[in-house]
Design a protein around this motif. Structure first.
Motif, mmCIF file in Angstrom:
data_model
loop_
_atom_site.group_PDB
_atom_site.id
_atom_site.type_symbol
_atom_site.label_atom_id
_atom_site.label_comp_id
_atom_site.label_asym_id
_atom_site.label_seq_id
_atom_site.Cartn_x
_atom_site.Cartn_y
_atom_site.Cartn_z
ATOM 1 N N GLY A 118 -31.947 3.972 39.617
ATOM 2 C CA GLY A 118 -31.652 5.136 40.443
ATOM 3 C C GLY A 118 -31.980 6.436 39.749
ATOM 4 N N LYS A 119 -32.414 6.358 38.482
ATOM 5 C CA LYS A 119 -32.754 7.571 37.734
ATOM 6 C C LYS A 119 -34.204 7.974 38.008
ATOM 7 N N TRP A 120 -34.561 9.171 37.538
ATOM 8 C CA TRP A 120 -35.933 9.676 37.661
ATOM 9 C C TRP A 120 -36.881 8.656 37.042
ATOM 10 N N ASN A 121 -37.980 8.331 37.740
ATOM 11 C CA ASN A 121 -38.913 7.345 37.219
ATOM 12 C C ASN A 121 -40.360 7.763 37.465
ATOM 13 N N ASP A 122 -41.292 6.872 37.138
ATOM 14 C CA ASP A 122 -42.721 7.190 37.248
ATOM 15 C C ASP A 122 -43.135 7.488 38.683
ATOM 16 N N THR A 123 -42.517 6.823 39.648
ATOM 17 C CA THR A 123 -42.838 7.072 41.058
ATOM 18 C C THR A 123 -42.430 8.489 41.451
ATOM 19 N N ASP A 124 -41.230 8.902 41.057
ATOM 20 C CA ASP A 124 -40.782 10.268 41.336
ATOM 21 C C ASP A 124 -41.747 11.278 40.726
ATOM 22 N N SER A 125 -42.115 11.053 39.476
ATOM 23 C CA SER A 125 -43.004 11.978 38.769
ATOM 24 C C SER A 125 -44.333 12.131 39.493
ATOM 25 N N ARG A 126 -44.936 11.011 39.855
ATOM 26 C CA ARG A 126 -46.248 11.043 40.490
ATOM 27 C C ARG A 126 -46.200 11.673 41.874
ATOM 28 N N LEU A 127 -45.234 11.259 42.689
ATOM 29 C CA LEU A 127 -45.159 11.762 44.061
ATOM 30 C C LEU A 127 -44.803 13.240 44.120
ATOM 31 N N VAL A 128 -43.869 13.670 43.260
ATOM 32 C CA VAL A 128 -43.490 15.088 43.237
ATOM 33 C C VAL A 128 -44.661 15.945 42.778
ATOM 34 N N GLU A 152 -30.074 13.913 32.549
ATOM 35 C CA GLU A 152 -30.642 12.709 31.970
ATOM 36 C C GLU A 152 -31.945 12.991 31.233
ATOM 37 N N HIS A 153 -32.354 12.039 30.419
ATOM 38 C CA HIS A 153 -33.630 12.190 29.717
ATOM 39 C C HIS A 153 -34.768 11.969 30.706
ATOM 40 N N ILE A 154 -35.644 12.952 30.812
ATOM 41 C CA ILE A 154 -36.804 12.854 31.690
ATOM 42 C C ILE A 154 -38.045 13.139 30.858
ATOM 43 N N SER A 155 -39.040 12.289 30.981
ATOM 44 C CA SER A 155 -40.293 12.498 30.263
ATOM 45 C C SER A 155 -41.074 13.626 30.934
ATOM 46 N N VAL A 156 -40.829 14.845 30.471
ATOM 47 C CA VAL A 156 -41.512 16.014 31.033
ATOM 48 C C VAL A 156 -43.013 15.924 30.801
ATOM 49 N N GLU A 157 -43.398 15.361 29.668
ATOM 50 C CA GLU A 157 -44.821 15.234 29.350
ATOM 51 C C GLU A 157 -45.558 14.407 30.405
ATOM 52 N N THR A 158 -44.924 13.336 30.875
ATOM 53 C CA THR A 158 -45.539 12.510 31.918
ATOM 54 C C THR A 158 -45.689 13.299 33.215
ATOM 55 N N PHE A 159 -44.663 14.085 33.556
ATOM 56 C CA PHE A 159 -44.723 14.902 34.769
ATOM 57 C C PHE A 159 -45.827 15.947 34.665
ATOM 58 N N ILE A 160 -45.955 16.567 33.489
ATOM 59 C CA ILE A 160 -47.012 17.554 33.276
ATOM 60 C C ILE A 160 -48.391 16.911 33.428
ATOM 61 N N LYS A 161 -48.557 15.726 32.878
ATOM 62 C CA LYS A 161 -49.840 15.033 33.000
ATOM 63 C C LYS A 161 -50.144 14.678 34.452
ATOM 64 N N THR A 194 -43.600 1.190 44.212
ATOM 65 C CA THR A 194 -42.343 1.927 44.097
ATOM 66 C C THR A 194 -41.251 1.009 43.571
ATOM 67 N N THR A 195 -40.765 1.308 42.373
ATOM 68 C CA THR A 195 -39.671 0.537 41.776
ATOM 69 C C THR A 195 -38.571 1.497 41.376
ATOM 70 N N ASP A 196 -37.341 1.141 41.706
ATOM 71 C CA ASP A 196 -36.208 2.025 41.417
ATOM 72 C C ASP A 196 -35.009 1.162 41.039
ATOM 73 N N LEU A 197 -34.957 0.764 39.768
ATOM 74 C CA LEU A 197 -33.917 -0.157 39.315
ATOM 75 C C LEU A 197 -32.603 0.550 39.002
ATOM 76 N N GLY A 214 -42.390 27.026 44.727
ATOM 77 C CA GLY A 214 -42.123 25.863 45.557
ATOM 78 C C GLY A 214 -41.051 24.988 44.948
ATOM 79 N N ASP A 215 -40.437 24.157 45.778
ATOM 80 C CA ASP A 215 -39.431 23.230 45.275
ATOM 81 C C ASP A 215 -39.543 21.897 46.006
ATOM 82 N N LYS A 216 -39.101 20.868 45.319
ATOM 83 C CA LYS A 216 -39.065 19.527 45.885
ATOM 84 C C LYS A 216 -37.708 18.928 45.565
ATOM 85 N N LYS A 217 -37.048 18.393 46.586
ATOM 86 C CA LYS A 217 -35.707 17.818 46.423
ATOM 87 C C LYS A 217 -35.759 16.305 46.648
ATOM 88 N N ILE A 218 -35.027 15.589 45.804
ATOM 89 C CA ILE A 218 -34.889 14.137 45.929
ATOM 90 C C ILE A 218 -33.409 13.802 45.832
#
Length: 201
Positions: free
Chosen positions: A39-49, A87-96, A34-37, A186-190
């Motif tokens: 504070g924006k949406w990152n790979d950890t958020d994408s995977r866990l959500v 902000e820019h979020i890689s939706v493609e990564t979230f979909i994968k 878990t890395t959060d430099l 369903g929804d997930k809040k962060i």
């Protein structure tokens, strides 16, 4: 004199190397850490959500009941996931990440999305005149999806001076493609708190 020039030349070379690197240090870390430099949406958020929401969907009483009534493994396709955040979020990564969670669950079958299907159809069409009869794949033999998963990513930003709170909300819906009935929502809040000298969101 020659030794002096040689020493000066070597010193200049080392200085140029040090200056070009800008004092940057790079080290490899575990890809699941878990890395959060920023504070924006990152790979950890994408995977866990993705993992949490797919599990919530497939374990819901409604979905388990519908799968039982179907008497077969349902086939799912992921539709559009819209980024409505600030902000820019890689939706493609979230979909994968969601595709991986769906496949690994073993509870559903999974088919390619519309963009991937277009590419696959081009390949199958090309095979009709170029591949041998024994190996060419037939047209109009695709597996149709039973359900479609769609969603949105939204944010609310509360900022004052050097402090900010970013609130993310991911909403997903699973819809029956034949009846258009909503099977699951369903929804997930962060919520993230950022504090530094100058916050730029």
């Amino acid at each position: 004199m020659r030794k002096l020039f040689a020493i000066l030349a070597l010193g200049c070379s080392l200085c140029m190397v040090a200056c070009s690197s800008g004092g940057k240090t790079v080290s490899r870390i575990d890809e699941t850490s878990t890395t959060d430099l920023s504070g924006k949406w990152n790979d950890t958020d994408s995977r866990l959500v993705a993992d949490e929401m797919i599990l919530s969907c497939l374990k819901s009483a409604k979905i388990e009941k519908v799968i039982g009534e179907m008497g077969k493994t349902p086939t799912v396709v992921i539709g559009k996931v819209r980024n409505k955040s600030h902000e820019h979020i890689s939706v493609e990564t979230f979909i994968k990440d969601m595709e991986r969670a769906l496949l690994n669950s073993g509870a559903v079958d999974f088919v390619a999305n519309s963009r991937e299907r277009a590419e696959l159809r081009t390949e199958v069409a090309d095979q009709q005149g170029n591949a041998t009869e024994e190996t060419a794949k037939e047209l109009n033999q695709e597996t149709g999806a039973d359900w479609m998963l769609t969603g949105t990513i939204n944010t609310i930003v509360d900022q004052e001076g050097g402090q900010a709170v970013i609130f993310y909300q991911v909403d997903l819906e699973l819809t029956d493609l034949q009846s258009h009935k909503k099977l699951w929502m369903g929804d997930k809040k962060i919520k993230k708190f950022i504090s530094k000298d100058s916050v730029k969101l």
